[in-house]
Each structure stands twice: as C-alpha cells, then as structure tokens.
Design an enzyme around this catalytic site. Structure first.
Site, short mmCIF file in Angstrom:
data_model
loop_
_atom_site.label_atom_id
_atom_site.label_comp_id
_atom_site.label_asym_id
_atom_site.label_seq_id
_atom_site.Cartn_x
_atom_site.Cartn_y
_atom_site.Cartn_z
CG LEU A 148 -1.85 -1.13 1.47
CD1 LEU A 148 -2.51 -1.01 2.84
CD2 LEU A 148 -2.90 -1.17 0.38
CG ASP A 149 0.51 4.79 -2.57
OD1 ASP A 149 1.41 4.12 -3.09
OD2 ASP A 149 -0.27 5.51 -3.22
CE LYS A 150 6.26 8.02 4.91
NZ LYS A 150 7.43 8.94 4.71
NE ARG B 236 -3.61 8.38 -4.09
CZ ARG B 236 -2.31 8.65 -3.92
NH1 ARG B 236 -1.44 7.67 -3.75
NH2 ARG B 236 -1.90 9.90 -3.93
#
Length: 345
Positions: free
Chosen positions: A164-166, A269
């Site tokens: 997952l993104d930070k 997103r």
C-alpha cells in the site's frame, strides 16, 4: 477476483524521488537530430550502460521542455534533455523494533494492519521505518544471525507480495517462507484475493453503485502520476458502492466502498479522480478544492493524506487451504473525518 502479483493496486508503484536524486542533462544538437534517441543519449551519458539508460527512459525519467519521453526508440530532436536518476537504496534493509498491529500470524504468513505513514519497503527517501524493517525484526534471527525473513521474495522486499502507499492505511499480508511467497503470488495471479477499500471523496458519484472500467498507465505529463489513458496502459476495473453522503442540499463529500477487480498502481485514487470525486486530502490526484465547509474540517483535523483505507482482505491460506478474511476498521484520522463531515449540519 483481483490482481496480479506485480501490479496490484498501489503495489510496486514508482519510487518517489524524495531522496538524493541525480539529474543529468544532455544538449542534443542539430547534427544528432533524427537519430534514435537512446543511441544519441548513450553518447552523452557515457557512465550509464545502454540497458540502464533504456530502463530509466521506460520509467519516465527522461524529459525535454517539460515533456516526459518514455520510448528510447523515438527520434532525437535538438534541445536539452533531462534525465533523473533515483538514489540507490541500501542493499539490505536493517531489522528495526517497530510495533506492528498483527491480525494473524502462523509459520507461513503474517497479516498486519499498516498504519498511515509507514512505507511498505525501503525506497529513496524512505530508507528505514518501513514494514520490511519491522517484519525483519519481528520474524527474529536464524542461526546465522539474519532474520528468518531475509531473502524471501528478494532483498529489498523480503516477504512482501503486495503493498500500500505510505499514506494509505490498511491490511497487508506478507510471506514468512519461500513456499508461502510463491503460493501467495500464485493466488494473486489467479485473482483469488478479495480486497475492499473505504474512501472518503469530494462530492459524490452520480449513482449509488457502479463500475469504473478504463485503461491506466503512467501519465504522459508527469511521470510520478498514473492516469486514465485512451490507448496503452492496462485495463483497470473498480466497483464502488455509496455508503454515506455528507451535505445538506447537495453532496459535499461521500464515503464509498471500493472493490478491486484488477489492481493497477493508484487504481482507486485515479478512478475516483476520473469520476470527478477524488479522495479527500489526496496530494497527487485531488485536483479541485472541496467545498469551504469541507476545507475547514480538513484544516481543523490537519488531514493531509488521501482518505483511503484497505479495510478487507480475504484469501485461501496457500498452505493449509483455510479460508481467511480480515477486516480493519477506519483508522482514527479517517473516522474523525467521517464524524466531522456527518456533523456539518
């Protein structure tokens, strides 16, 4: 349903250039114009191998006059080309004693609820404090003094099958053995992973539920971003369900459940932005300001990350065959945002 192991939603996304990036320039003159671009630049960047140069170009790290070039086979034209080279990452991440919210663990797998602000693995600008660092410590040391996780699935991403993104919170599974790593990868490639996200978005979709089907690839204008493309890229499919709408006379924000049928980098997103309702707080895809009331809430809560949470992960245990499903509630910051939006009127 979702995902292949090398391009799961938000998985193995382009590394952020937040470290020490090296920038090289090459002034191509008229005599070189018309020749194959990568051959021309190989003469200017003598310290780079041809293969390395081609890889950097394919990653979108070459530009001229602000336009990103991703195909080295194009003909060169006169002008100043800029090439960005990411900083190298340490060969072996170090084990670090970082607390983990563990949802499940056995000798084969570990499932964690990743907090906001923790990167999945080291990258330029994020060389420690990552999930990998924490897992290396948690999984302990073997007889040689190395973590039992070392080397599983590669040096930089030991045990990590997806990410997952930070600044996206939620559930991740990691492998603790080579067999589990291979088996998990096969599960992903067969689309046998169930994943759902909660997203709080600006405005609201026009329908209570729906499916977004597009092609997603790297933006032609900004190599750090992904984008919906008319041609090229890869098919991306997101199903969404409207859970709650915030606002009095018109929708100012909404809570959605998003289910992935494919999993491209930044897919949710990008798709939410494509619908005209990007995730609140998204610093990359959140173009357009939300309503003043919503802006005030974001400011009051100091909420500045994408409002996106991986809340459900389900799969068949690759070794035991047991059906597993894990849920993680909204983290405190997203719950506070949802509560504040609900209390607007």
């Amino acid at each position: 349903m979702t995902n292949t192991p090398d391009d799961i939603d938000d998985d193995f996304a382009p590394e952020e250039d937040t470290g020490d990036v090296q920038t090289l320039t090459a002034d191509v003159d008229d005599d070189e114009s018309g020749e194959r671009l990568d051959r021309v630049l190989a003469g200017h960047f003598a310290d780079l191998s041809r293969a390395r140069l081609q890889a950097l170009i394919a990653e979108g790290r070459l530009s001229i006059d602000g336009k990103v070039i991703t195909d080295g086979k194009h003909k060169a034209r006169a002008g100043a080309y800029t090439l960005s080279i990411p900083a190298p990452v340490a060969a072996r991440p170090e084990a670090q004693d970082i607390p983990l919210d563990i949802l499940f663990e056995d000798e084969h797998l570990i499932v964690v609820n990743k907090p906001v602000g923790m990167a999945a693995h080291p990258a330029p600008g994020t060389r420690d404090g990552t999930l990998v660092n924490a897992l290396l410590y948690h999984c302990g040391a073997n007889a040689s003094g190395e973590s039992s996780l070392s080397g599983i699935g590669g040096v930089l991403r030991p045990g990590i099958v997806h990410r997952l993104d930070k600044d996206t919170s939620g559930i991740l599974v990691a492998a603790k053995s080579d067999l589990a790593h291979r088996s998990l990868s096969e599960l992903f490639s067969r689309h046998d992973i169930d994943r759902e996200y909660k997203a709080i978005v600006r405005g609201s979709p026009k329908h209570m539920s729906g499916t977004v089907t597009t092609r997603i690839g790297r933006s032609h204008h900004d190599r750090k971003k992904m984008a919906v493309l008319r041609a090229g890229g890869r098919e991306a499919i997101t199903h969404f369900q409207l859970e709650e709408v915030y606002g009095d006379t018109k929708p100012l924000a909404a809570l959605l459940t998003c289910r992935l049928e494919t999993g491209r980098t930044h897919q949710i997103r990008v798709h939410m932005a494509h619908l005209g309702c990007p995730c609140l707080g998204d610093p990359v895809y959140g173009s357009g300001a939300p309503a003043k009331e919503v802006q005030a809430i974001l400011k009051e809560l100091d909420f500045s990350r994408q409002a996106l949470h991986a809340g459900l992960l389900g799969f068949v245990h690759p070794i035991t065959g047991e059906k597993l499903k894990f849920k993680a509630p909204l983290p405190d910051d997203m719950q506070a945002l949802a509560d504040a939006l609900a209390d607007m009127y």
